[in-house]
Design a protein around this motif. Sequence first.
Motif, mmCIF file in Angstrom:
data_model
loop_
_atom_site.group_PDB
_atom_site.id
_atom_site.type_symbol
_atom_site.label_atom_id
_atom_site.label_comp_id
_atom_site.label_asym_id
_atom_site.label_seq_id
_atom_site.Cartn_x
_atom_site.Cartn_y
_atom_site.Cartn_z
ATOM 1 N N UNK A 26 0.815 -1.208 0.000
ATOM 2 C CA UNK A 26 0.000 0.000 0.000
ATOM 3 C C UNK A 26 0.847 1.256 0.000
ATOM 4 N N UNK A 27 0.210 2.387 0.249
ATOM 5 C CA UNK A 27 0.883 3.681 0.250
ATOM 6 C C UNK A 27 1.946 3.748 1.335
ATOM 7 N N UNK A 28 2.985 4.533 1.078
ATOM 8 C CA UNK A 28 4.063 4.808 2.027
ATOM 9 C C UNK A 28 4.940 3.585 2.306
ATOM 10 N N UNK A 29 4.789 2.519 1.543
ATOM 11 C CA UNK A 29 5.420 1.254 1.886
ATOM 12 C C UNK A 29 6.240 0.715 0.716
ATOM 13 N N UNK A 89 -0.265 -15.230 -11.451
ATOM 14 C CA UNK A 89 -0.290 -15.397 -10.000
ATOM 15 C C UNK A 89 -1.658 -15.125 -9.396
ATOM 16 N N UNK A 90 -1.804 -15.524 -8.154
ATOM 17 C CA UNK A 90 -2.834 -14.969 -7.286
ATOM 18 C C UNK A 90 -2.225 -13.706 -6.682
ATOM 19 N N UNK A 91 -2.923 -12.585 -6.792
ATOM 20 C CA UNK A 91 -2.399 -11.318 -6.282
ATOM 21 C C UNK A 91 -3.046 -11.004 -4.940
ATOM 22 N N UNK A 92 -2.219 -10.658 -3.967
ATOM 23 C CA UNK A 92 -2.667 -10.285 -2.630
ATOM 24 C C UNK A 92 -2.209 -8.848 -2.404
ATOM 25 N N UNK A 93 -3.167 -7.935 -2.268
ATOM 26 C CA UNK A 93 -2.847 -6.511 -2.274
ATOM 27 C C UNK A 93 -3.409 -5.814 -1.040
ATOM 28 N N UNK A 94 -2.661 -4.837 -0.565
ATOM 29 C CA UNK A 94 -3.005 -4.116 0.662
ATOM 30 C C UNK A 94 -3.293 -2.649 0.371
ATOM 31 N N UNK A 95 -4.371 -2.122 0.937
ATOM 32 C CA UNK A 95 -4.667 -0.697 0.971
ATOM 33 C C UNK A 95 -4.649 -0.075 -0.435
#
Length: 267
Positions: A26-29, A89-95
């Motif tokens: 996510x953002x800032x990361x 792939x399987x995508x795993x996404x945050x924020x």
Amino acid sequence: MPAKLELLRSPASGAPKGPPLLFVHGAFSGAWCWQRHFMPWFNAQGYDCLALSLEGHAASEGQPYLAAISIQDYVDNLSRTIAALERAPVVIAHSMGGFVLQQYLTRHTLPGAAFLASVSPLGLTGSALNMLTYTPELLLALNRYQASPGPMADRFMAEIRALLFSDAASEEDVALLAQRSQQESQRAIMDMTLINPLWQRRLNGTPALVLGAGQDKIITPADIAASAARLGVNAEILPELAHMMMLDAGWESAAQRIARWLSTLAA
């Protein structure tokens, strides 16, 4: 010439099962946020793991022009990365990564897509209003950080814990985020804020899992429900977790829920 992007790779313990997992921050990361807990854990479950740093983040190129990078640039980063893989792939996404993934899915399908504390398809306006109402001091701290150079460490440690973690989070995990976090693209933030709610492209049919965090001070249950509705699934809230679901004290509950969902894709 497209920016060179950091892609961390971590192979499964033994013969891999199912498609690889591609993690999007996510953002800032950056990709590093998945290395501490999630990638080793999923390696042990038999999955090849990759983690992408979007343009201008971590070791990817683009820092000099970070402020001008758009959400569409991030979507292009994701598209280019997936296209270069031997297997989808399987995508795993945050924020913010979840918002990027939703835009990707308007034109593509995947074996699966998991969303952790994803920004709503309606953007950040609701989140900002919620924070302004209930935690204005944390919204102010977040804006102060975005306007300040350098990592969050020292100056914003207390705010980071209060905004992004549960009370049970370890000092080591909070310090990791503080030391390695960075500013976000101002253009991308605006792209997630100035959204016409009447113009939403349909998503292609990809199996999805949408998880929220019960102690999240940024992404509300209504945001999670909006993402789930767009994806045609039920939203699930993990009560003990805060926004940084992959680093918080109860990260295993999120990992275990994702693993159970992955097993249904393989069935």
